[in-house]
Design a protein around this motif. Structure first.
Motif, PDB file in Angstrom:
ATOM      1  N   SER A  28       4.825  17.086 -23.884  1.00  0.00           N
ATOM      2  CA  SER A  28       4.127  17.566 -25.068  1.00  0.00           C
ATOM      3  C   SER A  28       5.103  18.156 -26.076  1.00  0.00           C
ATOM      4  O   SER A  28       4.929  17.983 -27.287  1.00  0.00           O
ATOM      5  N   GLY A  31       6.510  15.191 -27.681  1.00  0.00           N
ATOM      6  CA  GLY A  31       5.494  14.550 -28.534  1.00  0.00           C
ATOM      7  C   GLY A  31       5.187  15.340 -29.792  1.00  0.00           C
ATOM      8  O   GLY A  31       4.939  14.766 -30.850  1.00  0.00           O
ATOM      9  N   LEU A  32       5.219  16.675 -29.669  1.00  0.00           N
ATOM     10  CA  LEU A  32       4.843  17.504 -30.817  1.00  0.00           C
ATOM     11  C   LEU A  32       6.008  17.740 -31.770  1.00  0.00           C
ATOM     12  O   LEU A  32       5.822  17.841 -32.982  1.00  0.00           O
ATOM     13  N   PRO A  36       8.948  11.043 -33.967  1.00  0.00           N
ATOM     14  CA  PRO A  36       8.629  10.981 -35.404  1.00  0.00           C
ATOM     15  C   PRO A  36       7.125  10.814 -35.625  1.00  0.00           C
ATOM     16  O   PRO A  36       6.425  10.359 -34.721  1.00  0.00           O
ATOM     17  N   PRO A  37       6.635  11.179 -36.830  1.00  0.00           N
ATOM     18  CA  PRO A  37       5.222  10.905 -37.119  1.00  0.00           C
ATOM     19  C   PRO A  37       5.010   9.391 -37.272  1.00  0.00           C
ATOM     20  O   PRO A  37       5.969   8.644 -37.447  1.00  0.00           O
ATOM     21  N   GLU A  38       3.773   8.963 -37.199  1.00  0.00           N
ATOM     22  CA  GLU A  38       3.480   7.530 -37.354  1.00  0.00           C
ATOM     23  C   GLU A  38       3.449   7.194 -38.846  1.00  0.00           C
ATOM     24  O   GLU A  38       3.128   8.061 -39.666  1.00  0.00           O
ATOM     25  N   MET A  41      -0.581   7.215 -39.788  1.00  0.00           N
ATOM     26  CA  MET A  41      -1.370   8.329 -39.255  1.00  0.00           C
ATOM     27  C   MET A  41      -0.654   9.661 -39.402  1.00  0.00           C
ATOM     28  O   MET A  41      -1.264  10.718 -39.209  1.00  0.00           O
ATOM     29  N   GLU A  43       1.235  13.010 -38.787  1.00  0.00           N
ATOM     30  CA  GLU A  43       1.314  13.948 -37.665  1.00  0.00           C
ATOM     31  C   GLU A  43       0.182  13.752 -36.659  1.00  0.00           C
ATOM     32  O   GLU A  43       0.343  13.994 -35.465  1.00  0.00           O
ATOM     33  N   VAL A  44      -0.968  13.330 -37.192  1.00  0.00           N
ATOM     34  CA  VAL A  44      -2.174  13.259 -36.372  1.00  0.00           C
ATOM     35  C   VAL A  44      -2.013  12.312 -35.178  1.00  0.00           C
ATOM     36  O   VAL A  44      -2.644  12.467 -34.141  1.00  0.00           O
ATOM     37  N   ARG A  46       0.120  12.269 -33.064  1.00  0.00           N
ATOM     38  CA  ARG A  46       0.604  12.971 -31.869  1.00  0.00           C
ATOM     39  C   ARG A  46      -0.502  13.195 -30.835  1.00  0.00           C
ATOM     40  O   ARG A  46      -0.222  13.473 -29.674  1.00  0.00           O
ATOM     41  N   ILE A  47      -1.747  13.098 -31.274  1.00  0.00           N
ATOM     42  CA  ILE A  47      -2.867  13.236 -30.334  1.00  0.00           C
ATOM     43  C   ILE A  47      -2.812  12.118 -29.283  1.00  0.00           C
ATOM     44  O   ILE A  47      -3.269  12.282 -28.158  1.00  0.00           O
ATOM     45  N   MET A  48      -2.182  11.003 -29.638  1.00  0.00           N
ATOM     46  CA  MET A  48      -2.060   9.890 -28.695  1.00  0.00           C
ATOM     47  C   MET A  48      -1.434  10.315 -27.367  1.00  0.00           C
ATOM     48  O   MET A  48      -1.827   9.820 -26.317  1.00  0.00           O
ATOM     49  N   TYR A  49      -0.481  11.253 -27.429  1.00  0.00           N
ATOM     50  CA  TYR A  49       0.244  11.622 -26.209  1.00  0.00           C
ATOM     51  C   TYR A  49      -0.602  12.416 -25.217  1.00  0.00           C
ATOM     52  O   TYR A  49      -0.171  12.636 -24.093  1.00  0.00           O
ATOM     53  N   VAL A  50      -1.762  12.902 -25.629  1.00  0.00           N
ATOM     54  CA  VAL A  50      -2.693  13.433 -24.628  1.00  0.00           C
ATOM     55  C   VAL A  50      -3.861  12.468 -24.407  1.00  0.00           C
ATOM     56  O   VAL A  50      -4.374  12.353 -23.310  1.00  0.00           O
TER      57      VAL A  50
END
Lengths: 236, 48, 165
Positions: A28, A31-32, A36-38, A41, A43-44, A46-50
């Motif tokens: 995490s 990931g956080l 890099p950001p997508e 998308m 920064e958002v 980063r939710i992919m990693y959970v």
């Protein structure tokens, strides 16, 4: 002396939980703060990693419960009934978190918290079907009936797992197709994979402890004195 | 209309917070339940 | 040894019975799976209509609340009526439908992205929507050189600079 040994916590689940926490902390953090950001998308993403590790492990926990249901119906050993209960409870927790994370990710990207898209609908069905099986187990007093009914229900409800998987292929949907290493930048692999193992270890530790809890309850209800166990089985 | 999501870290924190918060609470209640059940089993057995 | 080991086994009679339960459960599961898979493959259940489906339906497409899904046509996005709504064309391989959508579109809304709009086909030949959803594909890529840019955009850019020297 024997009894004291029984009540000591088993070590392995705690090692797994510790390992899981370490993986999740590292994954995490990566990931956080490191990945890099997508490109769209931001920064958002980063939710992919959970979200993705939760999805894999939720289906895995439910699959474990399905295997337990088959083994229980084959050999009638209540150890497998305890494991089934553990797999379902942890699977339901993960499926619930999956839906919540998905909604939080959907709002800033898709523009809505929820829609009755095939992937979302079949996942919600999965969550409520297995929640229903847990409720069924609460209401059936007789351990033998409870074991058989919940194993049968688990086998039937399990059809939804391949349907969840194929939902994005069979129907047109808002949710995208499964990603693959080819469609995901290599910079995103590390947090995704480390967190996937993190949740796997954590989940395995939880399932082991939860199965132990269910077994302790079995011992109390089926066989108050251990030597009556045989007769309790015979009466069924 | 750039097509790129601007900001949104609050969504990320919410998702991580809910996930790990719920897993932590589950872990704690699990150990509590296990401890209670263990002592219940021991006391009922020794009562036989 | 441990409490877990003491958990009872069921009798042989029960085990024989439970195997029939298992067969029954698998039978029910297989039938359910076949029915649902067939409905998916035969398109009996649809989440959204494509522009092609809408054109094929003709007059039947008018009036009902449905979802329309497709790609946002390049160069078609316009603000409408000074309000927060947008107008654009949604296309697929077999057709194009004009959409008027109220409300602020999601930030990811742009040309060449998938959208699903909920609303109705109205007389006048356009689709009136009050719910616009952006459908992201399964590609997750890091931005290149700090700028969000898709592979197509990059290719396009390279083509335009090719003949410049």
């Amino acid at each position: 002396m024997h009894e004291t040994a029984n009540n000591r916590y088993p070590v392995l689940p705690f090692i797994l939980i510790g390992l899981g926490v370490l993986c999740l902390a590292f994954g995490s953090y990566f990931g956080l703060f490191v990945a890099p950001p997508e490109r769209y998308m931001g920064e958002v993403q980063r939710i992919m990693y959970v979200h993705v590790p939760t999805a894999w492990n939720a289906l895995l926990a439910i699959t474990f419960a399905f295997v337990c249901a088959i083994v229980f119906l084959f050999n009638g050993n209540f150890k497998w009934d305890a494991r089934l209960e553990a797999g379902i409870e942890v699977g339901v927790l993960l499926a619930f978190l999956l839906c919540v994370q998905g909604a939080i990710w959907a709002k800033p990207t898709w523009g809505v918290w929820w829609d009755w898209d095939p992937r979302l609908t079949t996942t919600a069905v999965l969550l409520f079907a297995f929640l229903g099986i847990l409720a069924l187990r609460k209401f059936v007093e007789d351990p033998v009936k409870r074991g058989i009914w919940s194993a049968v229900a688990t086998i039937i409800a399990y059809v939804d797992v391949p349907i969840v998987y194929f939902s994005v292929r069979w129907w047109n949907s808002l949710h995208q197709l499964q990603s693959s290493p080819a469609t995901v930048s290599s910079q995103f692999y590390i947090p995704l994979r480390v967190n996937a193992f993190g949740i796997l270890f954590l989940m395995t530790g939880f399932i082991m402890l939860r199965a132990r809890l269910a077994s302790l309850r079995h011992v109390n209800e089926i066989a108050p004195p251990p030597m009556m166990a045989e007769e309790a089985g015979e009466l069924a | 209309m750039s097509g790129v999501v601007q900001g949104g870290m609050e969504f990320v924190w919410a998702a991580y917070g809910i996930t790990f918060g719920a897993l932590a609470i589950y872990g704690v209640t699990l150990i509590t339940r296990l401890r209670e059940q263990s002592s219940r089993n021991t006391s009922e057995r020794s009562g036989q | 040894m441990s409490a877990v080991m003491n958990t009872p086994h069921a009798s042989d009679a029960m085990r024989r019975r439970t195997r029939y339960f298992m067969l029954g459960a698998f039978l029910v599961a297989a039938i359910a799976f076949a029915v649902i898979a067939a409905s998916g493959i035969n398109q009996n259940l649809v989440y959204y209509w494509t522009p092609t489906d809408l054109h094929a339906a003709g007059d039947k497409a008018y009036g009902a609340t449905i979802r329309l899904g497709g790609m946002v046509s390049p160069g078609s996005i316009r603000n409408h009526g000074g309000a927060s709504g947008v107008e654009f064309d949604v296309h697929d391989a077999g057709g194009k439908v004009h959409v008027k959508s109220s409300g602020v579109p999601p930030q990811m809304f742009r040309e060449n992205i998938g959208v699903v709009v909920e609303g109705t086909m109205v007389q006048g030949g356009y689709f009136k929507s009050n719910r616009l959803m952006v459908s992201h594909d399964n590609e997750y890529k890091a931005p290149e050189a700090g700028h969000p840019m898709s592979q197509e955009e990059l290719k396009k850019l390279m083509k335009t600079t090719e003949g410049m020297e």
